[in-house]
Design a protein around this motif. Structure first.
Motif, short mmCIF file in Angstrom:
data_model
loop_
_atom_site.label_atom_id
_atom_site.label_comp_id
_atom_site.label_asym_id
_atom_site.label_seq_id
_atom_site.Cartn_x
_atom_site.Cartn_y
_atom_site.Cartn_z
N ILE A 1 37.42 43.37 39.06
CA ILE A 1 37.86 42.59 40.23
C ILE A 1 37.21 41.22 40.21
N LYS A 2 35.92 41.19 39.92
CA LYS A 2 35.18 39.92 39.90
C LYS A 2 35.80 38.95 38.88
N GLU A 3 36.14 39.44 37.70
CA GLU A 3 36.75 38.59 36.67
C GLU A 3 38.11 38.06 37.12
N ILE A 4 38.89 38.92 37.75
CA ILE A 4 40.21 38.49 38.25
C ILE A 4 40.03 37.44 39.34
N GLN A 5 39.08 37.69 40.22
CA GLN A 5 38.82 36.73 41.30
C GLN A 5 38.38 35.37 40.74
N GLU A 6 37.52 35.39 39.71
CA GLU A 6 37.08 34.14 39.09
C GLU A 6 38.26 33.41 38.44
N GLU A 7 39.17 34.17 37.85
CA GLU A 7 40.37 33.60 37.25
C GLU A 7 41.23 32.91 38.33
N ILE A 8 41.36 33.55 39.48
CA ILE A 8 42.13 32.98 40.59
C ILE A 8 41.47 31.69 41.08
N VAL A 9 40.15 31.71 41.23
CA VAL A 9 39.41 30.52 41.67
C VAL A 9 39.63 29.38 40.67
N ASP A 10 39.56 29.68 39.38
CA ASP A 10 39.80 28.67 38.34
C ASP A 10 41.20 28.07 38.44
N GLU A 11 42.19 28.94 38.66
CA GLU A 11 43.57 28.46 38.78
C GLU A 11 43.71 27.51 39.97
N SER B 1 42.94 55.00 39.41
CA SER B 1 43.04 53.64 39.93
C SER B 1 44.02 53.58 41.10
N VAL B 2 43.81 52.61 41.97
CA VAL B 2 44.72 52.41 43.09
C VAL B 2 45.69 51.31 42.68
N VAL B 3 46.98 51.60 42.80
CA VAL B 3 48.03 50.64 42.45
C VAL B 3 48.73 50.22 43.73
N PHE B 4 48.71 48.91 43.98
CA PHE B 4 49.32 48.37 45.20
C PHE B 4 50.65 47.70 44.89
N THR B 5 51.61 47.89 45.79
CA THR B 5 52.83 47.09 45.79
C THR B 5 52.96 46.55 47.20
N GLY C 1 54.08 34.32 45.25
CA GLY C 1 54.86 35.24 46.08
C GLY C 1 56.20 35.56 45.46
N LYS C 2 56.82 34.55 44.85
CA LYS C 2 58.13 34.76 44.22
C LYS C 2 58.01 35.70 43.02
N ASN C 3 56.84 35.74 42.40
CA ASN C 3 56.63 36.58 41.22
C ASN C 3 56.02 37.95 41.54
N LEU C 4 55.81 38.22 42.82
CA LEU C 4 55.24 39.50 43.22
C LEU C 4 56.22 40.63 42.91
N PRO C 5 55.78 41.63 42.15
CA PRO C 5 56.68 42.78 41.92
C PRO C 5 57.01 43.42 43.27
N LEU C 6 58.28 43.61 43.52
CA LEU C 6 58.69 44.07 44.84
C LEU C 6 58.36 45.53 45.10
N ILE D 1 48.25 37.47 45.85
CA ILE D 1 46.88 37.18 45.38
C ILE D 1 46.01 38.43 45.54
N LEU D 2 46.12 39.08 46.70
CA LEU D 2 45.30 40.27 46.96
C LEU D 2 45.70 41.44 46.06
N VAL D 3 46.99 41.62 45.86
CA VAL D 3 47.45 42.69 44.96
C VAL D 3 46.91 42.44 43.56
N ARG D 4 46.99 41.20 43.11
CA ARG D 4 46.47 40.87 41.78
C ARG D 4 44.99 41.17 41.68
N ALA D 5 44.23 40.84 42.71
CA ALA D 5 42.78 41.02 42.66
C ALA D 5 42.35 42.48 42.73
N PHE D 6 43.10 43.30 43.48
CA PHE D 6 42.61 44.66 43.76
C PHE D 6 43.41 45.79 43.13
N SER D 7 44.63 45.53 42.67
CA SER D 7 45.44 46.61 42.12
C SER D 7 44.91 47.05 40.75
#
Length: 139
Positions: A3-13, A65-69, A31-36, A83-89
């Motif tokens: 999660i930390k690595e993903i969050q750092e990636e988001i901050v960098d972006e 693992s917990v998978v979020f949609t 949001g447009k690219n969020l898997p529905l 953003i949250l789904v990417r960080a925590f899923s």
């Protein structure tokens, strides 16, 4: 990735953008690219309470693992939940529960949202953590 690595990636972006208009556009693009979420999960019990717009979050456990949609009826909110789904899923319940959300402040998101959207963001995070807690309790 953790999660930390993903969050750092988001901050960098987000640091690549000079102003908040560009960041808003990026959030909308995410949001447009969020898997529905499947329509069967767009139900009352998956609605996030405390959000101005409608936001549905569904979680299921797959191989520990917990998978979020998720989905939202508002384009900016859809980007925020993306953003949250990417960080925590695809993370373990324990990792989700132990994770901090400092990256939200690091990208300046909360301070650039209206008070109602900021409350919605907090509600989304809370719900993600509640799902993780429920899956951890089952384990």
């Amino acid at each position: 990735m953790t999660i930390k690595e993903i969050q750092e990636e988001i901050v960098d972006e987000f640091s690549m953008f000079d102003d908040w208009m560009q960041r808003y556009e990026y959030i909308i693009e995410l949001g447009k690219n969020l898997p529905l979420i499947a329509d069967q999960y767009k139900i009352e019990e998956n609605l996030i309470k405390g959000c101005q717009s409608k936001v549905w979050v569904h979680a299921e456990e797959k191989n520990g693992s917990v998978v979020f949609t998720a989905d939202s009826d508002a384009i900016l909110t859809k980007g925020i939940i993306a953003i949250l789904v990417r960080a925590f899923s695809n993370q373990s319940p324990k990792a989700i529960l132990d994770a901090d959300t400092d990256f939200i402040d690091a990208i300046g998101l909360k301070e650039h949202l209206s008070p109602t959207r900021a409350n919605g963001l907090v509600s989304m995070i809370k719900q993600i953590k509640m799902y993780a807690l429920a899956f951890q309790a089952k384990a």
